[in-house]
Design a protein around this motif. Structure first.
Motif, mmCIF file in Angstrom:
data_model
loop_
_atom_site.group_PDB
_atom_site.id
_atom_site.type_symbol
_atom_site.label_atom_id
_atom_site.label_comp_id
_atom_site.label_asym_id
_atom_site.label_seq_id
_atom_site.Cartn_x
_atom_site.Cartn_y
_atom_site.Cartn_z
ATOM 1 N N VAL A 162 96.890 -32.553 6.626
ATOM 2 C CA VAL A 162 97.894 -33.254 7.466
ATOM 3 C C VAL A 162 99.584 -33.354 7.210
ATOM 4 N N ASP A 163 99.355 -32.508 5.965
ATOM 5 C CA ASP A 163 100.894 -32.150 5.499
ATOM 6 C C ASP A 163 101.625 -31.623 6.569
ATOM 7 N N PRO A 164 102.863 -32.480 6.736
ATOM 8 C CA PRO A 164 103.954 -31.697 7.533
ATOM 9 C C PRO A 164 104.678 -30.321 7.105
ATOM 10 N N ARG A 165 104.310 -30.107 6.049
ATOM 11 C CA ARG A 165 104.558 -28.584 5.674
ATOM 12 C C ARG A 165 103.532 -27.452 6.325
ATOM 13 N N ALA A 166 102.833 -27.476 6.151
ATOM 14 C CA ALA A 166 101.304 -27.401 6.974
ATOM 15 C C ALA A 166 101.451 -27.124 8.646
ATOM 16 N N TRP A 167 102.122 -27.895 8.701
ATOM 17 C CA TRP A 167 102.071 -28.734 10.684
ATOM 18 C C TRP A 167 102.564 -27.384 10.907
ATOM 19 N N GLU A 168 104.365 -27.729 9.711
ATOM 20 C CA GLU A 168 105.518 -26.152 10.175
ATOM 21 C C GLU A 168 105.314 -25.703 10.087
ATOM 22 N N GLU A 169 103.964 -24.025 9.287
ATOM 23 C CA GLU A 169 103.295 -23.369 9.239
ATOM 24 C C GLU A 169 102.619 -23.162 9.964
ATOM 25 N N VAL A 170 102.327 -23.365 11.123
ATOM 26 C CA VAL A 170 101.569 -23.685 12.094
ATOM 27 C C VAL A 170 102.515 -23.361 13.454
ATOM 28 N N ARG A 171 103.585 -24.115 13.257
ATOM 29 C CA ARG A 171 104.377 -24.019 14.165
ATOM 30 C C ARG A 171 105.268 -22.177 14.002
ATOM 31 N N GLU A 172 105.674 -22.022 12.909
ATOM 32 C CA GLU A 172 105.694 -20.533 12.670
ATOM 33 C C GLU A 172 104.895 -19.622 13.094
ATOM 34 N N ALA A 173 103.524 -19.858 12.499
ATOM 35 C CA ALA A 173 102.868 -18.582 12.658
ATOM 36 C C ALA A 173 102.879 -18.612 14.901
ATOM 37 N N HIS A 174 102.773 -19.680 15.536
ATOM 38 C CA HIS A 174 102.385 -19.852 16.269
ATOM 39 C C HIS A 174 103.841 -18.759 17.767
ATOM 40 N N GLY A 175 105.126 -18.900 17.018
ATOM 41 C CA GLY A 175 106.197 -17.955 17.123
ATOM 42 C C GLY A 175 106.463 -16.639 17.327
ATOM 43 N N VAL A 236 111.161 -18.239 23.839
ATOM 44 C CA VAL A 236 112.415 -17.923 23.211
ATOM 45 C C VAL A 236 112.169 -19.372 22.889
ATOM 46 N N LEU A 237 111.798 -20.149 22.993
ATOM 47 C CA LEU A 237 111.088 -22.319 23.047
ATOM 48 C C LEU A 237 111.107 -21.902 21.519
ATOM 49 N N ALA A 238 109.698 -20.990 21.576
ATOM 50 C CA ALA A 238 108.510 -21.367 19.828
ATOM 51 C C ALA A 238 109.752 -21.029 18.725
ATOM 52 N N THR A 239 110.795 -19.655 19.485
ATOM 53 C CA THR A 239 111.194 -18.708 17.934
ATOM 54 C C THR A 239 112.717 -19.910 17.769
ATOM 55 N N VAL A 240 113.275 -20.717 18.596
ATOM 56 C CA VAL A 240 114.593 -21.501 18.809
ATOM 57 C C VAL A 240 113.670 -22.776 17.962
ATOM 58 N N VAL A 281 111.471 -30.258 22.506
ATOM 59 C CA VAL A 281 110.983 -32.007 22.465
ATOM 60 C C VAL A 281 109.717 -31.280 23.786
ATOM 61 N N SER A 282 110.520 -31.510 24.783
ATOM 62 C CA SER A 282 109.414 -31.482 25.959
ATOM 63 C C SER A 282 108.747 -30.241 25.893
ATOM 64 N N ALA A 283 109.546 -29.681 25.631
ATOM 65 C CA ALA A 283 107.988 -28.640 26.042
ATOM 66 C C ALA A 283 107.067 -28.366 24.790
ATOM 67 N N ARG A 284 106.799 -29.172 23.500
ATOM 68 C CA ARG A 284 105.884 -29.751 22.554
ATOM 69 C C ARG A 284 104.956 -30.855 23.369
ATOM 70 N N ARG A 285 105.966 -31.824 24.023
ATOM 71 C CA ARG A 285 105.160 -32.946 25.123
ATOM 72 C C ARG A 285 103.792 -32.591 25.813
ATOM 73 N N ALA A 286 104.630 -31.547 26.840
ATOM 74 C CA ALA A 286 103.967 -30.757 27.973
ATOM 75 C C ALA A 286 102.906 -29.854 27.371
ATOM 76 N N GLY A 287 102.267 -29.497 25.624
ATOM 77 C CA GLY A 287 101.292 -29.630 25.189
ATOM 78 C C GLY A 287 101.536 -27.091 25.311
ATOM 79 N N LEU A 288 102.906 -26.929 25.795
ATOM 80 C CA LEU A 288 103.607 -25.392 25.626
ATOM 81 C C LEU A 288 103.594 -25.572 24.549
ATOM 82 N N LEU A 289 104.508 -25.978 23.088
ATOM 83 C CA LEU A 289 104.495 -26.069 22.202
ATOM 84 C C LEU A 289 103.717 -26.031 21.346
ATOM 85 N N PRO A 290 103.379 -25.735 19.959
ATOM 86 C CA PRO A 290 102.798 -26.755 18.610
ATOM 87 C C PRO A 290 103.331 -27.577 18.032
#
Length: 290
Positions: A162-175, A236-240, A281-290
């Motif tokens: 649950v380390d926030p740094r690991a969470w950011e890694e998930v988001r970066e890999a998704h992009g 684009v949103l995933a990269t941004v 933030v809206s895309a994450r709430r909608a489950g479109l981005l991790p």
């Protein structure tokens, strides 16, 4: 090799070789885990003598190409004194005389060999050799993209803290995964990758109240939520979301900065957002981005 994976890429490379290089016969394959090449794909052959032939580094024309990691050709395979002749029987059964072999090198490692051949003992000119090298380079790029996609997807099968740094890694890999998708020529693999991205986004936990993130839930759901956004808008949103500027987003996705802005405006409008951050933030709430 899977029929929908590397085998398709090898077969496509052989067809390009024949069409661009005027080669009546082409064949090849990829190296197995034991560093042995297995001839798996044939194009223009009249027999099955070459199929499943196992080539070891240093032996024959292909083995020499593997060992030295560069192309080689012979005008008359059977009479050549610059190669060993462990595979003469199979080559003779197919009636091949003039043969070239080009290694497929991915990240400095030989992954396979593409062969082209004539049934007459003639010197191979620049055209067939150039066609073979070009086909090998395209195959190298395809294999590199597949390797990277598999590597990134594998990261989501590992237990996550649950380390926030690991969470950011998930988001970066998704992009990164979404940026790879347009580079994949195989439509089935491309769609599978995008589907996996959607499942990752939908299955990812939301930030907890204490600022930590909940672990990725298992098993992943079979489908991702229906998206109000176009695939490129999500790219684009995933990269941004990773902190990239419009210019950097354009470089990663192969888009002009003006095009990036257009996708952002469209995504913001669909999500009812007024800023880039609100859209993410809206895309994450909608489950479109991790």
């Amino acid at each position: 090799m899977s029929e929908t994976g590397e085998a398709v890429d090898v077969r496509a490379a052989l067809l390009r070789m024949r069409r661009s290089g005027g080669l009546p016969v082409a064949f090849g394959g990829l190296l197995t885990g034991g560093r042995q090449l297995r001839i798996s794909e044939l194009s223009g052959t009249e027999t099955s003598a070459l199929r499943t032939l196992a080539i070891t580094p240093g032996n024959g024309l292909g083995g020499k190409a593997i060992a030295l990691s560069r192309p080689f050709s012979v005008t008359d395979y059977h009479a050549s004194r610059v190669i060993s002749h462990e595979y003469d029987q199979a080559v003779a059964a197919e009636g091949l005389r003039s043969v070239l072999a080009v290694p497929v090198v991915v990240r400095s490692r030989v992954r396979g060999v593409l062969y082209g051949a004539l049934r007459q003992p003639m010197a191979l000119g620049d055209r067939p050799l150039t066609a073979a090298v070009d086909a090998a380079r395209e195959l190298e790029q395809s294999l590199a993209v597949r390797d990277e996609a598999h590597r990134l997807l594998a990261r989501f099968h590992q237990p996550r803290s649950v380390d926030p740094r690991a969470w950011e890694e998930v988001r970066e890999a998704h992009g990164e995964l979404r940026a790879l998708a347009p580079l994949i020529a195989d439509p089935r693999l491309r769609q599978a990758l995008l589907t996996a991205c959607g499942r990752i986004a939908a299955a990812s936990g939301a930030p907890g109240r204490d600022g930590e993130v909940s672990a990725v839930r298992e098993p992943l759901p079979p489908t991702a939520p229906v998206s109000p956004l176009a695939p490129r808008e999500i790219d684009v949103l995933a990269t941004v979301a990773s902190g990239a500027t419009n210019a950097e987003t354009g470089r990663r996705l192969g888009l002009r900065p003006e095009t990036v802005k257009s996708y952002l405006r469209s995504a913001m409008r669909k999500l009812g957002a007024h800023t880039r951050l609100e859209a993410v933030v809206s895309a994450r709430r909608a489950g479109l981005l991790p």
